[in-house]
Scaffold this motif. Sequence first.
Motif, PDB file in Angstrom:
ATOM      1  N   UNK A  22       0.851  -1.344   0.157  1.00  0.00           N
ATOM      2  CA  UNK A  22       0.113  -0.047   0.207  1.00  0.00           C
ATOM      3  C   UNK A  22       0.869   1.191   0.051  1.00  0.00           C
ATOM      4  N   UNK A  23       1.748   1.212   0.772  1.00  0.00           N
ATOM      5  CA  UNK A  23       2.697   2.486   0.852  1.00  0.00           C
ATOM      6  C   UNK A  23       3.558   2.774  -0.311  1.00  0.00           C
ATOM      7  N   UNK A  24       4.231   1.563  -0.921  1.00  0.00           N
ATOM      8  CA  UNK A  24       5.077   2.165  -2.053  1.00  0.00           C
ATOM      9  C   UNK A  24       4.440   1.987  -3.275  1.00  0.00           C
ATOM     10  N   UNK A  25       3.237   1.156  -3.439  1.00  0.00           N
ATOM     11  CA  UNK A  25       2.596   1.423  -4.600  1.00  0.00           C
ATOM     12  C   UNK A  25       1.979   2.420  -4.750  1.00  0.00           C
ATOM     13  N   UNK A  26       1.608   3.264  -3.821  1.00  0.00           N
ATOM     14  CA  UNK A  26       0.913   4.423  -3.752  1.00  0.00           C
ATOM     15  C   UNK A  26       1.963   5.567  -4.345  1.00  0.00           C
ATOM     16  N   UNK A  27       3.172   5.528  -3.668  1.00  0.00           N
ATOM     17  CA  UNK A  27       4.205   6.297  -3.763  1.00  0.00           C
ATOM     18  C   UNK A  27       4.735   6.133  -5.441  1.00  0.00           C
ATOM     19  N   UNK A  28       4.717   4.927  -5.923  1.00  0.00           N
ATOM     20  CA  UNK A  28       4.972   4.947  -7.349  1.00  0.00           C
ATOM     21  C   UNK A  28       4.022   5.261  -8.167  1.00  0.00           C
ATOM     22  N   UNK A  29       2.708   5.028  -7.899  1.00  0.00           N
ATOM     23  CA  UNK A  29       1.535   5.412  -8.697  1.00  0.00           C
ATOM     24  C   UNK A  29       1.713   6.851  -8.712  1.00  0.00           C
ATOM     25  N   UNK A  30       1.857   7.714  -7.737  1.00  0.00           N
ATOM     26  CA  UNK A  30       2.047   9.301  -7.615  1.00  0.00           C
ATOM     27  C   UNK A  30       3.211   9.774  -8.515  1.00  0.00           C
ATOM     28  N   UNK A  31       4.363   9.267  -8.186  1.00  0.00           N
ATOM     29  CA  UNK A  31       5.509   9.702  -9.001  1.00  0.00           C
ATOM     30  C   UNK A  31       5.328   9.398 -10.565  1.00  0.00           C
ATOM     31  N   UNK A  32       4.821   8.281 -10.966  1.00  0.00           N
ATOM     32  CA  UNK A  32       4.708   7.803 -12.441  1.00  0.00           C
ATOM     33  C   UNK A  32       3.698   8.569 -12.852  1.00  0.00           C
ATOM     34  N   UNK A  33       2.499   9.175 -12.208  1.00  0.00           N
ATOM     35  CA  UNK A  33       1.571  10.178 -12.741  1.00  0.00           C
ATOM     36  C   UNK A  33       2.150  11.421 -12.778  1.00  0.00           C
ATOM     37  N   UNK A  34       3.008  11.882 -11.999  1.00  0.00           N
ATOM     38  CA  UNK A  34       3.493  13.219 -12.236  1.00  0.00           C
ATOM     39  C   UNK A  34       4.348  13.067 -13.264  1.00  0.00           C
ATOM     40  N   UNK A  35       5.259  12.023 -13.689  1.00  0.00           N
ATOM     41  CA  UNK A  35       6.000  11.701 -14.601  1.00  0.00           C
ATOM     42  C   UNK A  35       5.387  11.959 -15.953  1.00  0.00           C
ATOM     43  N   UNK A  36       4.363  11.450 -15.887  1.00  0.00           N
ATOM     44  CA  UNK A  36       3.479  11.566 -17.191  1.00  0.00           C
ATOM     45  C   UNK A  36       2.802  12.727 -17.621  1.00  0.00           C
ATOM     46  N   UNK A  37       2.490  13.547 -16.289  1.00  0.00           N
ATOM     47  CA  UNK A  37       1.867  14.987 -16.585  1.00  0.00           C
ATOM     48  C   UNK A  37       3.010  15.890 -17.001  1.00  0.00           C
ATOM     49  N   UNK A  38       4.224  15.658 -16.496  1.00  0.00           N
ATOM     50  CA  UNK A  38       5.348  16.660 -16.950  1.00  0.00           C
ATOM     51  C   UNK A  38       5.587  16.298 -18.263  1.00  0.00           C
ATOM     52  N   UNK A  39       5.629  14.985 -18.700  1.00  0.00           N
ATOM     53  CA  UNK A  39       6.034  14.678 -20.163  1.00  0.00           C
ATOM     54  C   UNK A  39       4.757  15.206 -20.970  1.00  0.00           C
ATOM     55  N   UNK A  40       3.591  15.318 -20.750  1.00  0.00           N
ATOM     56  CA  UNK A  40       2.382  16.066 -21.352  1.00  0.00           C
ATOM     57  C   UNK A  40       2.753  17.498 -21.520  1.00  0.00           C
ATOM     58  N   UNK A  41       3.355  18.183 -20.317  1.00  0.00           N
ATOM     59  CA  UNK A  41       3.527  19.445 -20.477  1.00  0.00           C
ATOM     60  C   UNK A  41       4.686  19.589 -21.280  1.00  0.00           C
ATOM     61  N   UNK A  42       5.763  18.944 -21.291  1.00  0.00           N
ATOM     62  CA  UNK A  42       6.894  19.109 -22.411  1.00  0.00           C
ATOM     63  C   UNK A  42       6.429  18.892 -23.603  1.00  0.00           C
ATOM     64  N   UNK A  43       5.261  18.111 -23.917  1.00  0.00           N
ATOM     65  CA  UNK A  43       4.933  17.971 -25.419  1.00  0.00           C
ATOM     66  C   UNK A  43       4.244  19.419 -25.631  1.00  0.00           C
ATOM     67  N   UNK A  44       3.566  20.006 -24.789  1.00  0.00           N
ATOM     68  CA  UNK A  44       2.865  21.410 -25.008  1.00  0.00           C
ATOM     69  C   UNK A  44       3.770  22.361 -25.496  1.00  0.00           C
TER      70      UNK A  44
END
Length: 294
Positions: A22-44
């Motif tokens: 629960x702890x680490x999967x939650x952290x991984x999910x948050x980080x990878x979601x942020x990684x994806x959002x930043x990639x989308x902002x880089x695209x923009x």
Amino acid sequence: MNIVFSRDSQVRVMENTVANAEKYFGQLCSLLAAYTRKTARLRDKADQLVKQLIDFANSENPELRATMRDFAEDLAKVQDYRQAQVERLEAKVVNPLKLYGARIKWTRAEIKKFKHVQNHEIKQLKNLEKLRQKSPSDQQMISQAETNVQRAAVDSSRTALQLEEMVDAFQRQKLRDLQTFFSDFVTIEMVFHAKAVEVYSSAFQTLEKYDLERDLQDFRAKVQGVSGRHDTWPLASTNPSPSAPRSLDSQSAQSTTARPRKEEKESEDGSMEEAPVEDLRALGQQPHKWETHK
């Protein structure tokens, strides 16, 4: 009681396993979601750069205009690949990780049920011990308490076995999913970068083929046409405009003062030939190349 304590130790191991997930999967999910959002902002941001390059190209001479448009088109292709990268990361990595929240919650609930059954067994054992101490002669009550203990023990054993199988399956699935998530992550990244390198190579070749001298000739022809002069490019003014950058003034002065008289004569006759690479380098106008490119 030893069996009960042994089951209690097993439950603690199971609880720790689920808590860590629960702890680490939650952290991984948050980080990878942020990684994806930043990639989308880089695209923009890259899309904005493409638009700016096209606007700039439309204001320039034909040679630079064509080069910048081709370059912007290559950058736009890279952003198409980046968009696909963002969509794949969301579908194959981020969203599956989000689903683990519900799976972990359900596993916790099953562990809680088992602990309730286990506490019931412990309670029946304590009742039996009290009866043996307070009423050792009341065999009927003791017999009933022993029956209750046996039922609770059977129920607890069955539930413990089910819980052990369930947590084992949870752990197996967790490990398999981790392998799948990050294999997909690496594959998505490799596909994007491989495609991007291919397109960036094309963009580099486009810039390498740019004919700087031809643009300069067009520019000088326009300036001469506006001023009504037909001689060669004039020397730089000793009083440059304060709004012009200092580097551009010095470059213009160097290029005009270093220009050979023979080329001026050829310009007047209308048969000017392209200066060799060595002359261009002497003029400080060599084509843009990356020194590290082989």
